[in-house]
Scaffold this motif. Structure first.
Motif, PDB file in Angstrom:
ATOM      1  N   LEU A 104       0.943  -0.816  -0.364  1.00  0.00           N
ATOM      2  CA  LEU A 104      -0.224  -0.024  -0.109  1.00  0.00           C
ATOM      3  C   LEU A 104       0.837   0.945  -0.055  1.00  0.00           C
ATOM      4  O   LEU A 104       0.586   2.129  -0.246  1.00  0.00           O
ATOM      5  N   ASN A 105       2.068   1.243   0.135  1.00  0.00           N
ATOM      6  CA  ASN A 105       3.023   2.147   0.079  1.00  0.00           C
ATOM      7  C   ASN A 105       2.714   3.202  -0.972  1.00  0.00           C
ATOM      8  O   ASN A 105       2.740   2.306  -2.347  1.00  0.00           O
ATOM      9  N   GLY A 106       2.395   3.905  -1.003  1.00  0.00           N
ATOM     10  CA  GLY A 106       2.470   5.010  -2.596  1.00  0.00           C
ATOM     11  C   GLY A 106       1.129   5.208  -3.083  1.00  0.00           C
ATOM     12  O   GLY A 106       0.848   5.770  -4.061  1.00  0.00           O
ATOM     13  N   ILE A 107       0.047   3.950  -2.865  1.00  0.00           N
ATOM     14  CA  ILE A 107      -1.242   3.927  -3.140  1.00  0.00           C
ATOM     15  C   ILE A 107      -2.951   4.568  -2.236  1.00  0.00           C
ATOM     16  O   ILE A 107      -3.906   4.507  -2.012  1.00  0.00           O
ATOM     17  N   ALA A 108      -2.033   3.720  -0.387  1.00  0.00           N
ATOM     18  CA  ALA A 108      -2.824   4.449   0.429  1.00  0.00           C
ATOM     19  C   ALA A 108      -2.639   5.752   1.312  1.00  0.00           C
ATOM     20  O   ALA A 108      -3.296   6.139   1.172  1.00  0.00           O
ATOM     21  N   TYR A 109      -0.925   5.665   1.364  1.00  0.00           N
ATOM     22  CA  TYR A 109      -0.531   6.648   2.754  1.00  0.00           C
ATOM     23  C   TYR A 109       1.106   6.786   1.861  1.00  0.00           C
ATOM     24  O   TYR A 109       1.719   5.884   0.564  1.00  0.00           O
ATOM     25  N   GLU A 110       1.756   7.400   2.241  1.00  0.00           N
ATOM     26  CA  GLU A 110       2.841   8.062   1.285  1.00  0.00           C
ATOM     27  C   GLU A 110       4.198   6.224   2.046  1.00  0.00           C
ATOM     28  O   GLU A 110       4.604   6.601   0.865  1.00  0.00           O
ATOM     29  N   ASP A 111       4.128   6.439   3.430  1.00  0.00           N
ATOM     30  CA  ASP A 111       5.715   5.013   3.564  1.00  0.00           C
ATOM     31  C   ASP A 111       4.620   4.160   4.511  1.00  0.00           C
ATOM     32  O   ASP A 111       3.977   4.879   5.739  1.00  0.00           O
ATOM     33  N   ASP A 112       5.007   3.183   4.249  1.00  0.00           N
ATOM     34  CA  ASP A 112       4.456   1.908   5.750  1.00  0.00           C
ATOM     35  C   ASP A 112       4.727   2.640   7.130  1.00  0.00           C
ATOM     36  O   ASP A 112       4.542   2.086   8.303  1.00  0.00           O
ATOM     37  N   LYS A 113       6.152   2.668   7.241  1.00  0.00           N
ATOM     38  CA  LYS A 113       6.600   4.131   8.764  1.00  0.00           C
ATOM     39  C   LYS A 113       5.684   4.999   9.378  1.00  0.00           C
ATOM     40  O   LYS A 113       5.995   4.996  10.683  1.00  0.00           O
ATOM     41  N   GLN A 114       3.979   4.936   8.639  1.00  0.00           N
ATOM     42  CA  GLN A 114       2.876   6.311   9.416  1.00  0.00           C
ATOM     43  C   GLN A 114       2.319   5.190   9.986  1.00  0.00           C
ATOM     44  O   GLN A 114       1.810   5.837  11.077  1.00  0.00           O
ATOM     45  N   ILE A 115       2.388   3.784   9.846  1.00  0.00           N
ATOM     46  CA  ILE A 115       1.584   2.574  10.353  1.00  0.00           C
ATOM     47  C   ILE A 115       1.918   3.187  12.289  1.00  0.00           C
ATOM     48  O   ILE A 115       3.049   2.895  12.554  1.00  0.00           O
ATOM     49  N   VAL A 116       0.934   3.585  12.978  1.00  0.00           N
ATOM     50  CA  VAL A 116       1.716   4.299  14.429  1.00  0.00           C
ATOM     51  C   VAL A 116       1.378   2.958  15.257  1.00  0.00           C
ATOM     52  O   VAL A 116       1.151   2.300  16.819  1.00  0.00           O
ATOM     53  N   SER A 117      -0.157   2.406  14.744  1.00  0.00           N
ATOM     54  CA  SER A 117      -1.092   1.096  15.295  1.00  0.00           C
ATOM     55  C   SER A 117      -1.318   0.163  15.075  1.00  0.00           C
ATOM     56  O   SER A 117      -1.693   1.093  13.256  1.00  0.00           O
ATOM     57  N   LEU A 118      -1.197  -0.807  15.117  1.00  0.00           N
ATOM     58  CA  LEU A 118      -1.358  -2.488  13.363  1.00  0.00           C
ATOM     59  C   LEU A 118      -2.143  -3.701  14.814  1.00  0.00           C
ATOM     60  O   LEU A 118      -1.439  -3.685  16.341  1.00  0.00           O
ATOM     61  N   ARG A 119      -3.247  -4.099  14.474  1.00  0.00           N
ATOM     62  CA  ARG A 119      -3.496  -4.739  15.020  1.00  0.00           C
ATOM     63  C   ARG A 119      -3.947  -5.938  13.510  1.00  0.00           C
ATOM     64  O   ARG A 119      -4.713  -5.327  12.361  1.00  0.00           O
ATOM     65  N   ILE A 120      -3.639  -7.030  13.622  1.00  0.00           N
ATOM     66  CA  ILE A 120      -3.680  -8.064  12.984  1.00  0.00           C
ATOM     67  C   ILE A 120      -4.903  -9.846  14.024  1.00  0.00           C
ATOM     68  O   ILE A 120      -3.874 -10.099  14.722  1.00  0.00           O
ATOM     69  N   ASP A 121      -5.889 -10.050  13.560  1.00  0.00           N
ATOM     70  CA  ASP A 121      -6.351 -11.408  13.654  1.00  0.00           C
ATOM     71  C   ASP A 121      -6.462 -12.089  12.841  1.00  0.00           C
ATOM     72  O   ASP A 121      -6.566 -12.276  11.230  1.00  0.00           O
ATOM     73  N   LYS A 122      -6.072 -13.874  12.881  1.00  0.00           N
ATOM     74  CA  LYS A 122      -6.573 -14.620  11.714  1.00  0.00           C
ATOM     75  C   LYS A 122      -7.661 -15.633  12.552  1.00  0.00           C
ATOM     76  O   LYS A 122      -7.054 -15.518  13.925  1.00  0.00           O
ATOM     77  N   TYR A 123      -8.565 -15.963  12.064  1.00  0.00           N
ATOM     78  CA  TYR A 123      -9.426 -16.657  12.491  1.00  0.00           C
ATOM     79  C   TYR A 123      -9.692 -17.933  11.200  1.00  0.00           C
ATOM     80  O   TYR A 123      -9.082 -17.672   9.688  1.00  0.00           O
ATOM     81  N   TYR A 124     -10.359 -19.043  11.618  1.00  0.00           N
ATOM     82  CA  TYR A 124     -11.074 -19.629  10.285  1.00  0.00           C
ATOM     83  C   TYR A 124     -12.224 -19.007   9.609  1.00  0.00           C
ATOM     84  O   TYR A 124     -13.391 -18.513  10.190  1.00  0.00           O
ATOM     85  N   SER A 125     -12.371 -19.437   8.888  1.00  0.00           N
ATOM     86  CA  SER A 125     -13.745 -19.186   7.813  1.00  0.00           C
ATOM     87  C   SER A 125     -14.462 -20.091   6.369  1.00  0.00           C
ATOM     88  O   SER A 125     -13.142 -20.229   5.634  1.00  0.00           O
ATOM     89  N   GLU A 126     -15.278 -19.715   6.185  1.00  0.00           N
ATOM     90  CA  GLU A 126     -15.229 -20.795   4.930  1.00  0.00           C
ATOM     91  C   GLU A 126     -14.991 -20.001   3.851  1.00  0.00           C
ATOM     92  O   GLU A 126     -14.660 -20.741   2.375  1.00  0.00           O
ATOM     93  N   LYS A 127     -14.699 -18.697   3.647  1.00  0.00           N
ATOM     94  CA  LYS A 127     -14.744 -17.672   3.072  1.00  0.00           C
ATOM     95  C   LYS A 127     -13.006 -16.946   2.763  1.00  0.00           C
ATOM     96  O   LYS A 127     -13.429 -16.583   3.557  1.00  0.00           O
ATOM     97  N   PRO A 128     -12.111 -17.824   2.199  1.00  0.00           N
ATOM     98  CA  PRO A 128     -10.708 -17.235   2.408  1.00  0.00           C
ATOM     99  C   PRO A 128     -10.837 -15.867   2.220  1.00  0.00           C
ATOM    100  O   PRO A 128     -11.196 -15.429   0.535  1.00  0.00           O
TER     101      PRO A 128
END
Length: 184
Positions: A104-128
């Protein structure tokens, strides 16, 4: 808030591959990594074709929905769908975050160094698929004393719609004679 989905199973960022041709040595991005980076970009651009780059501090949330293994019993599949069982298989969460943030660098934001908070979760699903949410956060918290025994605290978040327009939402909390919470 920016929200979009990347179809299919998540892929982690692969390590660069190195090569040597005579006296020349170089590195390149593996094909599977480059392909997934392009899928992330296309998924984003499909939802937000003309979004201006985010300039400030950014919060990112990534939700990975991965396929339930075919070897699971019916009971275990139900537990997986109710999120009682969570995936502990590859790809690693940090590699998933890295491939999405770099893409997403250069298309959503200038650089990913701008990310100050990140949360990531992994779950099971019928639709990956992988769900991504991004919002620009205000970096200022203003606290002012207004008159006698009265304090104002104001903070907020910039939220973007699918057309790239900012929907600014402020939160104001007043303490004093009349305690007021105001949402705009």
């Amino acid at each position: 808030m920016i929200k979009f989905e990347i179809p299919g199973e998540a892929r982690g960022k692969g390590r660069p591959k190195f090569f040597r041709r005579g006296d020349f040595a170089g590195a390149y991005t593996p094909d599977k990594t480059a392909s997934y980076e392009n899928l992330v970009k296309l998924s984003f651009k499909r939802e937000y074709p003309s979004l201006d780059l985010l300039k400030g501090a950014i919060e990112m949330r990534i939700t990975v929905n991965t396929s339930i293994p075919k070897s699971y019993s019916a009971h275990k599949k139900k537990l997986a769908l109710f999120r009682s069982i969570r995936p502990t298989k590859k790809p690693d969460l940090d590699n998933i975050a890295k491939i999405i943030a770099d893409s997403l660098n250069g298309i959503a934001y200038e650089d990913d160094k701008q990310i100050v908070s990140l949360r990531i979760d992994k779950y099971y699903s019928e639709k990956p698929l992988v769900g991504v949410e991004i919002c620009e956060v205000w970096q200022n918290l203003i606290i002012e004393w207004i008159g006698e025994n009265k304090m104002e605290i104001s903070f907020g978040v910039n939220i973007y719609d699918k057309d790239g327009d900012i929907v600014e939402r402020g939160v104001y909390i007043f303490f004093g004679e009349n305690a007021v919470i105001k949402f705009e």
